[in-house]
Design a protein around this motif. Structure first.
Motif, PDB file in Angstrom:
ATOM      1  N   PHE A 161      31.675 -24.153 -19.404  1.00 14.85           N
ATOM      2  CA  PHE A 161      32.298 -24.002 -17.996  1.00 14.85           C
ATOM      3  C   PHE A 161      33.447 -22.909 -18.051  1.00 14.85           C
ATOM      4  O   PHE A 161      33.508 -21.806 -17.314  1.00 14.85           O
ATOM      5  CB  PHE A 161      32.854 -25.460 -17.685  1.00 14.85           C
ATOM      6  CG  PHE A 161      32.076 -26.517 -17.490  1.00 14.85           C
ATOM      7  CD1 PHE A 161      30.632 -26.258 -17.322  1.00 14.85           C
ATOM      8  CD2 PHE A 161      32.399 -27.718 -17.268  1.00 14.85           C
ATOM      9  CE1 PHE A 161      29.968 -27.319 -16.860  1.00 14.85           C
ATOM     10  CE2 PHE A 161      31.568 -28.945 -16.915  1.00 14.85           C
ATOM     11  CZ  PHE A 161      30.361 -28.580 -16.796  1.00 14.85           C
ATOM     12  N   VAL A 162      34.219 -22.944 -19.101  1.00 13.58           N
ATOM     13  CA  VAL A 162      35.442 -22.176 -19.150  1.00 13.58           C
ATOM     14  C   VAL A 162      34.987 -20.727 -19.548  1.00 13.58           C
ATOM     15  O   VAL A 162      35.502 -19.784 -19.167  1.00 13.58           O
ATOM     16  CB  VAL A 162      36.515 -22.559 -20.247  1.00 13.58           C
ATOM     17  CG1 VAL A 162      37.376 -21.509 -20.405  1.00 13.58           C
ATOM     18  CG2 VAL A 162      36.905 -23.913 -19.814  1.00 13.58           C
ATOM     19  N   GLY A 163      33.745 -20.703 -20.468  1.00 17.39           N
ATOM     20  CA  GLY A 163      33.442 -19.477 -20.956  1.00 17.39           C
ATOM     21  C   GLY A 163      32.465 -18.619 -19.955  1.00 17.39           C
ATOM     22  O   GLY A 163      32.049 -17.541 -20.185  1.00 17.39           O
ATOM     23  N   TYR A 164      31.883 -19.503 -18.700  1.00 20.96           N
ATOM     24  CA  TYR A 164      30.926 -18.842 -17.916  1.00 20.96           C
ATOM     25  C   TYR A 164      31.570 -17.373 -17.221  1.00 20.96           C
ATOM     26  O   TYR A 164      30.777 -16.278 -17.121  1.00 20.96           O
ATOM     27  CB  TYR A 164      30.604 -19.575 -16.759  1.00 20.96           C
ATOM     28  CG  TYR A 164      29.889 -19.240 -15.731  1.00 20.96           C
ATOM     29  CD1 TYR A 164      28.714 -18.923 -15.994  1.00 20.96           C
ATOM     30  CD2 TYR A 164      30.383 -18.787 -14.183  1.00 20.96           C
ATOM     31  CE1 TYR A 164      27.878 -18.257 -14.885  1.00 20.96           C
ATOM     32  CE2 TYR A 164      29.814 -18.438 -13.336  1.00 20.96           C
ATOM     33  CZ  TYR A 164      28.346 -18.301 -13.608  1.00 20.96           C
ATOM     34  OH  TYR A 164      27.492 -17.493 -12.794  1.00 20.96           O
ATOM     35  N   PRO A 165      32.903 -17.402 -16.888  1.00 21.75           N
ATOM     36  CA  PRO A 165      33.046 -15.933 -16.334  1.00 21.75           C
ATOM     37  C   PRO A 165      33.206 -14.763 -17.342  1.00 21.75           C
ATOM     38  O   PRO A 165      32.766 -13.633 -17.126  1.00 21.75           O
ATOM     39  CB  PRO A 165      34.788 -16.333 -15.771  1.00 21.75           C
ATOM     40  CG  PRO A 165      34.649 -17.608 -15.643  1.00 21.75           C
ATOM     41  CD  PRO A 165      33.678 -18.189 -16.665  1.00 21.75           C
ATOM     42  N   LEU A 166      33.226 -15.267 -18.448  1.00 21.84           N
ATOM     43  CA  LEU A 166      33.182 -14.189 -19.688  1.00 21.84           C
ATOM     44  C   LEU A 166      31.939 -13.639 -19.916  1.00 21.84           C
ATOM     45  O   LEU A 166      31.662 -12.338 -19.865  1.00 21.84           O
ATOM     46  CB  LEU A 166      33.731 -14.729 -21.006  1.00 21.84           C
ATOM     47  CG  LEU A 166      35.362 -14.782 -20.950  1.00 21.84           C
ATOM     48  CD1 LEU A 166      35.937 -15.562 -22.315  1.00 21.84           C
ATOM     49  CD2 LEU A 166      36.232 -13.650 -20.654  1.00 21.84           C
ATOM     50  N   ALA A 167      31.180 -14.730 -19.757  1.00 21.12           N
ATOM     51  CA  ALA A 167      29.452 -14.407 -19.973  1.00 21.12           C
ATOM     52  C   ALA A 167      28.966 -13.489 -18.702  1.00 21.12           C
ATOM     53  O   ALA A 167      28.134 -12.704 -19.116  1.00 21.12           O
ATOM     54  CB  ALA A 167      28.799 -15.659 -20.087  1.00 21.12           C
ATOM     55  N   VAL A 168      29.364 -13.862 -17.465  1.00 20.39           N
ATOM     56  CA  VAL A 168      29.000 -13.076 -16.397  1.00 20.39           C
ATOM     57  C   VAL A 168      29.475 -11.516 -16.696  1.00 20.39           C
ATOM     58  O   VAL A 168      28.923 -10.618 -16.559  1.00 20.39           O
ATOM     59  CB  VAL A 168      29.389 -13.724 -15.200  1.00 20.39           C
ATOM     60  CG1 VAL A 168      29.145 -12.796 -13.938  1.00 20.39           C
ATOM     61  CG2 VAL A 168      28.791 -14.811 -14.735  1.00 20.39           C
ATOM     62  N   ALA A 169      30.708 -11.457 -17.093  1.00 18.42           N
ATOM     63  CA  ALA A 169      31.312 -10.117 -17.349  1.00 18.42           C
ATOM     64  C   ALA A 169      30.630  -9.439 -18.667  1.00 18.42           C
ATOM     65  O   ALA A 169      30.346  -8.243 -18.263  1.00 18.42           O
ATOM     66  CB  ALA A 169      32.708 -10.212 -17.679  1.00 18.42           C
ATOM     67  N   TRP A 170      30.280 -10.039 -19.630  1.00 18.91           N
ATOM     68  CA  TRP A 170      29.590  -9.346 -20.648  1.00 18.91           C
ATOM     69  C   TRP A 170      28.055  -9.011 -20.721  1.00 18.91           C
ATOM     70  O   TRP A 170      27.643  -8.161 -21.152  1.00 18.91           O
ATOM     71  CB  TRP A 170      29.963 -10.262 -21.925  1.00 18.91           C
ATOM     72  CG  TRP A 170      31.392 -10.191 -22.383  1.00 18.91           C
ATOM     73  CD1 TRP A 170      32.451  -9.381 -21.830  1.00 18.91           C
ATOM     74  CD2 TRP A 170      32.071 -11.060 -23.161  1.00 18.91           C
ATOM     75  NE1 TRP A 170      33.723  -9.621 -22.285  1.00 18.91           N
ATOM     76  CE2 TRP A 170      33.642 -10.833 -23.247  1.00 18.91           C
ATOM     77  CE3 TRP A 170      31.940 -12.207 -24.019  1.00 18.91           C
ATOM     78  CZ2 TRP A 170      34.526 -11.443 -23.993  1.00 18.91           C
ATOM     79  CZ3 TRP A 170      32.652 -12.708 -24.756  1.00 18.91           C
ATOM     80  CH2 TRP A 170      34.014 -12.527 -24.703  1.00 18.91           C
ATOM     81  N   TRP A 171      27.501 -10.028 -20.195  1.00 14.51           N
ATOM     82  CA  TRP A 171      26.008 -10.115 -20.075  1.00 14.51           C
ATOM     83  C   TRP A 171      25.469 -10.404 -18.519  1.00 14.51           C
ATOM     84  O   TRP A 171      24.766 -11.640 -18.375  1.00 14.51           O
ATOM     85  CB  TRP A 171      25.360 -11.083 -20.980  1.00 14.51           C
ATOM     86  CG  TRP A 171      25.772 -10.881 -22.293  1.00 14.51           C
ATOM     87  CD1 TRP A 171      25.417  -9.969 -23.135  1.00 14.51           C
ATOM     88  CD2 TRP A 171      26.483 -11.690 -22.963  1.00 14.51           C
ATOM     89  NE1 TRP A 171      25.904 -10.117 -24.640  1.00 14.51           N
ATOM     90  CE2 TRP A 171      26.921 -11.415 -24.399  1.00 14.51           C
ATOM     91  CE3 TRP A 171      27.551 -12.930 -22.910  1.00 14.51           C
ATOM     92  CZ2 TRP A 171      27.535 -11.643 -25.222  1.00 14.51           C
ATOM     93  CZ3 TRP A 171      28.174 -13.517 -23.804  1.00 14.51           C
ATOM     94  CH2 TRP A 171      28.106 -12.775 -25.208  1.00 14.51           C
TER      95      TRP A 171
END
Length: 269
Positions: free
Chosen positions: A254-264
């Motif tokens: 949940f918390v890491g989702y925005p980072l995942a969207v930005a990175w991949w």
């Protein structure tokens, strides 16, 4: 009593008492994750019969509930708060121990207590490393293969309360799934005379089914998770490590989702 024999010590109830347990299981699941499974099955039928490919569809796990911030917070808090009453219900039902003439703590019965904090935390972290990280990779592979919809694990627009609510959602999911599907259901099916692997596989399929709305990849991944978690429960006799592992997995997702969207973005967006 050892951790393994504590679970296996649940003895089958008399045949005359089994219809009552079946009704109890049906009511509990109908009020909680059984209903989610039915909706999820209907949703996957809708998705695969749609003209849009699965890979181009999306599913929101923690979507915004209102354009007004205070209402958004209120709805999201309540949506995660009220499902915890089903968790409280099954602990209460296990506390009663119908049919065996004894009484005892529902928390202690399924190993959902603080008597072994170090071992439970260690077991939870081990399960996270064993299941959580491969599960994220399986989701990515499902996206690439086109059998998994884009799962929006959290809203990309954040408020000051977004991360606390996401953590609360992770705690709710961990308690709801592990206490009900493992702690409660394993106990009742054992009392109905089911064997170890019949219980593990049946509960794993149920776990996978209420994730079908995300596509077939999450169904497979959660079913595998259910097998591993179920086996660990029958060995350890404790649901607390499963709750810890599940909460960590969901917080990272949940918390890491925005980072995942930005990175991949090609996989997660």
């Amino acid at each position: 009593m050892s951790r393994e024999t504590r679970w296996s010590a649940e003895v089958p109830v008399a045949r005359a008492d089994r219809p009552r347990l079946w009704w109890e299981i049906a009511i509990v699941l109908g009020l909680s994750l059984g209903a989610s499974a039915v909706y999820s099955i209907v949703e996957i039928i809708s998705r695969v019969t749609d003209t849009t490919p699965l890979a181009d569809q999306s599913a929101a796990v923690n979507p915004s509930q209102s354009t007004r911030e205070w209402l958004d917070f209120t709805y999201q808090f309540l949506n995660n708060f009220f499902p915890l009453f089903a968790v409280a219900l099954v602990i209460f039902l296990l506390w009663q121990r119908p049919g065996d003439g004894t009484s005892g703590s529902g928390f202690r019965r399924i190993g959902f207590d603080l008597t072994r904090p170090g071992r439970d935390l260690g077991g939870g972290v081990l399960l996270f490393l064993t299941i959580g990280i491969p599960g994220i990779l399986l989701y990515a592979l499902g996206r690439v293969a086109g059998i998994t919809v884009q799962v929006q694990a959290s809203p990309l627009d954040t408020h000051w309360w977004t991360v606390p609510i996401l953590i609360f959602a992770a705690i709710r999911a961990g308690l709801q799934e592990e206490v009900i599907i493992v702690g409660y259901l394993f106990t009742r099916l054992r009392q109905l005379g089911w064997g170890r692997w019949t219980i593990i596989l049946s509960a794993a399929l149920l776990r996978g089914s209420y994730h079908l709305y995300q596509g077939f990849g999450p169904f497979i991944g959660n079913a595998i998770m259910g097998v591993v978690f179920g086996w660990c429960y029958t060995r350890w006799g404790r649901v607390m490590p499963l709750v810890i592992a599940h909460v960590i997995i969901d917080i990272v997702s949940f918390v890491g989702y925005p980072l995942a969207v930005a990175w991949w973005p090609q996989i997660f967006a």
